[in-house]
Design a protein around this motif. Structure first.
Motif, PDB file in Angstrom:
ATOM      1  N   UNK A 112       0.813  -1.231   0.000  1.00 29.57           N
ATOM      2  CA  UNK A 112       0.000   0.000   0.000  1.00 29.57           C
ATOM      3  C   UNK A 112       0.837   1.267   0.000  1.00 29.57           C
ATOM      4  N   UNK A 113       2.083   1.194   0.465  1.00 28.03           N
ATOM      5  CA  UNK A 113       2.957   2.362   0.491  1.00 28.03           C
ATOM      6  C   UNK A 113       3.698   2.548  -0.834  1.00 28.03           C
ATOM      7  N   UNK A 114       3.524   1.600  -1.747  1.00 29.14           N
ATOM      8  CA  UNK A 114       4.283   1.567  -3.015  1.00 29.14           C
ATOM      9  C   UNK A 114       5.776   1.694  -2.701  1.00 29.14           C
ATOM     10  N   UNK A 115       6.186   0.973  -1.690  1.00 25.00           N
ATOM     11  CA  UNK A 115       7.551   1.081  -1.198  1.00 25.00           C
ATOM     12  C   UNK A 115       8.467   0.017  -1.781  1.00 25.00           C
ATOM     13  N   UNK A 116       9.742   0.301  -1.742  1.00 18.82           N
ATOM     14  CA  UNK A 116      10.750  -0.703  -2.091  1.00 18.82           C
ATOM     15  C   UNK A 116      10.982  -1.541  -0.837  1.00 18.82           C
ATOM     16  N   UNK A 117      11.401  -2.761  -1.046  1.00 18.56           N
ATOM     17  CA  UNK A 117      11.664  -3.660   0.073  1.00 18.56           C
ATOM     18  C   UNK A 117      13.163  -3.719   0.331  1.00 18.56           C
ATOM     19  N   UNK A 118      13.537  -3.662   1.605  1.00 21.68           N
ATOM     20  CA  UNK A 118      14.953  -3.753   1.953  1.00 21.68           C
ATOM     21  C   UNK A 118      15.150  -4.828   3.011  1.00 21.68           C
ATOM     22  N   UNK A 119      16.410  -5.144   3.272  1.00 14.19           N
ATOM     23  CA  UNK A 119      16.714  -6.175   4.257  1.00 14.19           C
ATOM     24  C   UNK A 119      17.987  -5.822   5.006  1.00 14.19           C
ATOM     25  N   UNK A 120      18.089  -6.306   6.231  1.00 15.98           N
ATOM     26  CA  UNK A 120      19.312  -6.075   6.997  1.00 15.98           C
ATOM     27  C   UNK A 120      20.345  -7.116   6.584  1.00 15.98           C
ATOM     28  N   UNK A 121      21.565  -6.928   6.989  1.00  9.41           N
ATOM     29  CA  UNK A 121      22.632  -7.858   6.620  1.00  9.41           C
ATOM     30  C   UNK A 121      22.337  -9.270   7.128  1.00  9.41           C
ATOM     31  N   UNK A 122      21.783  -9.366   8.342  1.00 10.46           N
ATOM     32  CA  UNK A 122      21.510 -10.689   8.923  1.00 10.46           C
ATOM     33  C   UNK A 122      20.588 -11.490   8.013  1.00 10.46           C
ATOM     34  N   UNK A 123      19.582 -10.798   7.495  1.00 11.11           N
ATOM     35  CA  UNK A 123      18.598 -11.452   6.629  1.00 11.11           C
ATOM     36  C   UNK A 123      19.250 -11.939   5.342  1.00 11.11           C
ATOM     37  N   UNK A 124      20.140 -11.139   4.799  1.00 10.79           N
ATOM     38  CA  UNK A 124      20.811 -11.513   3.545  1.00 10.79           C
ATOM     39  C   UNK A 124      21.813 -12.629   3.797  1.00 10.79           C
ATOM     40  N   UNK A 125      22.582 -12.514   4.873  1.00 10.83           N
ATOM     41  CA  UNK A 125      23.562 -13.555   5.193  1.00 10.83           C
ATOM     42  C   UNK A 125      22.877 -14.881   5.480  1.00 10.83           C
ATOM     43  N   UNK A 126      21.656 -14.806   6.044  1.00 11.01           N
ATOM     44  CA  UNK A 126      20.921 -16.039   6.354  1.00 11.01           C
ATOM     45  C   UNK A 126      20.281 -16.622   5.098  1.00 11.01           C
ATOM     46  N   UNK A 127      20.382 -15.890   3.988  1.00 15.05           N
ATOM     47  CA  UNK A 127      19.849 -16.406   2.729  1.00 15.05           C
ATOM     48  C   UNK A 127      18.366 -16.163   2.535  1.00 15.05           C
ATOM     49  N   UNK A 128      17.734 -15.325   3.394  1.00 16.68           N
ATOM     50  CA  UNK A 128      16.295 -15.099   3.239  1.00 16.68           C
ATOM     51  C   UNK A 128      16.002 -14.164   2.070  1.00 16.68           C
TER      52      UNK A 128
END
Lengths: 317, 260
Positions: free
Chosen positions: A225-241
């Protein structure tokens, strides 16, 4: 020294790239005497006139069969020789950064990257403001020499719309392809609706508090609803999510949206440096001691599994 | 493949950065230096590709004497040789000077297949040297690579660009490649045995002055340093219920922050 400026940018299906228009606008604010805009990318001819409103004096579109850094560099290098600009300004996109670097090498020019402001000084030399140490400090630099090169961080400056029409002409691609050949360029299936992280006005980012990749939909649902981009923290990326291109932080992207919503992100310094210059920061975290609350303008200390869907619903999602 | 990996020391990322008295440099007292976090990924890619092509890796670093620590660490992680361009007393961080020095040294080392650089130094945040170095060496450049596959003498590289598009390149050598974080996964931790062996290896030392680099090449001048503007203090939204808090948040975002 010349205050003539060449802005090198790209177009996409939506027209002249936002990051390119930002460069044209900043060149105007910088006090450029003239702004020649060179546009690459499929559809450059059709989109070219769009650079006029941001302040271009002249627009040159280049038709290319395929992306070739060597040929783009040769083409711009020739134009630089013809126009002797004081500054060549490019957007800090993947293509922009490598082209800028190669041009700086060819011209043995001063090169200031990831600038958030550019101005011509009274002495005619360009000056720039750029973050260093992941944004903990900012450097005011002077670019010496006859022609300098700079890249502007996307989303760091506003776009002007008070320019007028500018003459549009075609510029022939120069140079020869080299040993780096583009063999494929494909959009990732999921991304056709994705908002580009570095250009987004609103970013919703998820962190380890989400506990697992199966919960990341909470972030996608709040972003919608916010027409937003999605971001992630380093932990999330390192965990492969999530893939690295979503990472916000010191070893990921630095973003400056108008609104940054951090969900389940504790706020380690390496993450903060990637988003602390956002216009407005909201944090949702059930730990009142989380460092993110020190930079957040508005903090919600609640369980994100309850708060995030409720917020999504309240925003009409 | 004969591979060269460029590494550099930068202050530990936990360092509290302070502007020095001259207003245009940062304090170096008590700063702990580490091998640049981005450089580690480039080095890891170099070592893995060496393994896949029965090649060799030479790590090269330009800086004061403490750089040898970064080179020792590179040897422990799989570099076969290390070269230190010693700038003691003549430190220069200007991208044009560094690229010229690296190019001068690399040209003395004979033919190479790949020079790996990283996306940026975690202090300068520049990402300039790689492309400029490629121009100095007269070879092609490919930036921000997120994946590299080896196939005989050819490399296939990929990277993501804005808008979610993935570009795939067929890359011939010689070439300068800038590797993104994670291009070949996380950097390895060397074993104690590898660390001990690395201590015995010789690091070739080259005096920066001997490379004949013209200092006037430096064109970027820092006029002053400043801290970013301070954010006004934020607040935790209070409320009787989670719904009340969220309603207030939405109201503030609309009326106060005006971002939605």
């Amino acid at each position: 020294m010349s205050k003539a400026t060449i802005v090198v940018g790209e177009v996409s299906a939506d027209g002249v790239n936002k990051a390119t228009l930002e460069c044209v606008s900043e060149a105007k604010r910088a006090g450029a005497d003239s702004i020649d805009v060179v546009l690459f990318g499929k559809g450059a001819k059709e989109a070219a006139s769009g650079a006029g409103s941001a302040g271009a004096s002249a627009i040159h579109y280049v038709e290319e069969a395929s992306y070739s850094l060597a040929q783009r560099a040769a083409t711009v290098h020739e134009l630089v020789a013809a126009k002797s600009p004081g500054l060549v300004l490019l957007a800090g996109t993947t293509h922009g950064k490598e082209l800028a670097g190669v041009l700086a090498g060819k011209l043995k020019a001063a090169f200031a990257s990831e600038c958030i402001e550019v101005r011509f000084g009274d002495d005619g030399q360009p000056r720039a403001l750029r973050p260093i140490f992941a944004g903990k400090v900012r450097a005011r630099v002077k670019l010496n020499g006859a022609t300098s090169v700079a890249t502007l961080r996307p989303n760091a400056v506003p776009i002007s719309t008070d320019g007028g029409d500018a003459p549009v002409s075609d510029l022939a691609l120069s140079g020869a392809a080299d040993g780096v050949k583009l063999t494929d360029s494909s959009a990732k299936a999921a991304s056709s609706n994705e908002v580009e992280l570095s250009e987004a006005a609103i970013v919703v980012a998820g962190g380890r508090g989400l506990k697992g990749p199966e919960n990341f939909h909470l972030i996608d649902e709040l972003a919608a609803p916010l027409k937003a981009a999605v971001g992630a923290s380093r932990m999330v990326v390192d965990a492969g999510w999530k893939e690295h291109r979503y990472q916000v932080g010191q070893t990921g992207r630095v973003v400056t949206p108008d609104l940054y919503v951090a969900v389940g992100i504790s706020g380690a310094i390496q993450h903060l440096v990637g988003m602390q210059n956002s216009g407005c920061i909201v944090a949702i975290n059930n730990d009142p001691g989380a460092p993110i609350f020190k930079v957040a303008d508005y903090g919600i200390v609640e369980d994100l599994f309850e708060a995030t869907p409720k917020l999504t619903a309240k925003l009409g999602g | 493949m004969k591979i060269i990996a460029c590494v550099r020391q930068t202050p530990d990322t936990e360092t509290v950065v302070k502007i020095a008295g001259d207003g245009k440099s940062t304090e170096t007292d008590g700063v702990k230096y580490i091998i640049g976090p981005y450089d580690e990924y480039a080095l890891e890619a170099a070592v893995q590709i060496k393994g896949e092509t029965s090649g060799s890796v030479t790590a090269i670093s330009m800086g004061p004497s403490r750089c040898t620590e970064a080179l020792r660490s590179s040897l422990a992680k799989g570099a076969d040789a290390a070269v230190h361009i010693n700038t003691d007393g003549a430190e220069s961080d200007d991208a044009l000077v560094v690229a010229a020095a690296l190019a001068a040294q690399i040209q003395k080392m004979g033919e190479f297949d790949v020079v790996f650089t990283s996306t940026k130094g975690s202090d300068s945040d520049r990402g300039a040297v790689g492309a400029i170095l490629a121009e100095q060496l007269g070879v092609p450049y490919l930036g921000l690579v997120t994946d590299i596959k080896v196939d005989g003498g050819q490399l296939t590289c990929q990277r993501d660009i804005e808008g979610g598009t993935t570009e795939t390149f067929s890359v011939s050598t010689p070439v300068v490649i800038c590797g993104e974080k994670g291009v070949r996964g996380e950097p390895r931790y060397p074993s104690l045995m590898q660390i001990m062996k690395a201590k015995k290896k010789k690091i070739e030392s080259v005096d920066f002055a001997s490379l004949g680099i013209d200092a006037s090449l430096a064109k970027l001048e820092i006029e002053s340093l400043e801290l970013p503007p301070e954010r006004p203090p934020g607040r935790i939204i209070e409320g009787d219920s989670i719904d009340a808090k969220l309603d207030e948040l939405v109201r503030l975002l609309k009326e106060e922050a005006k971002v939605i």
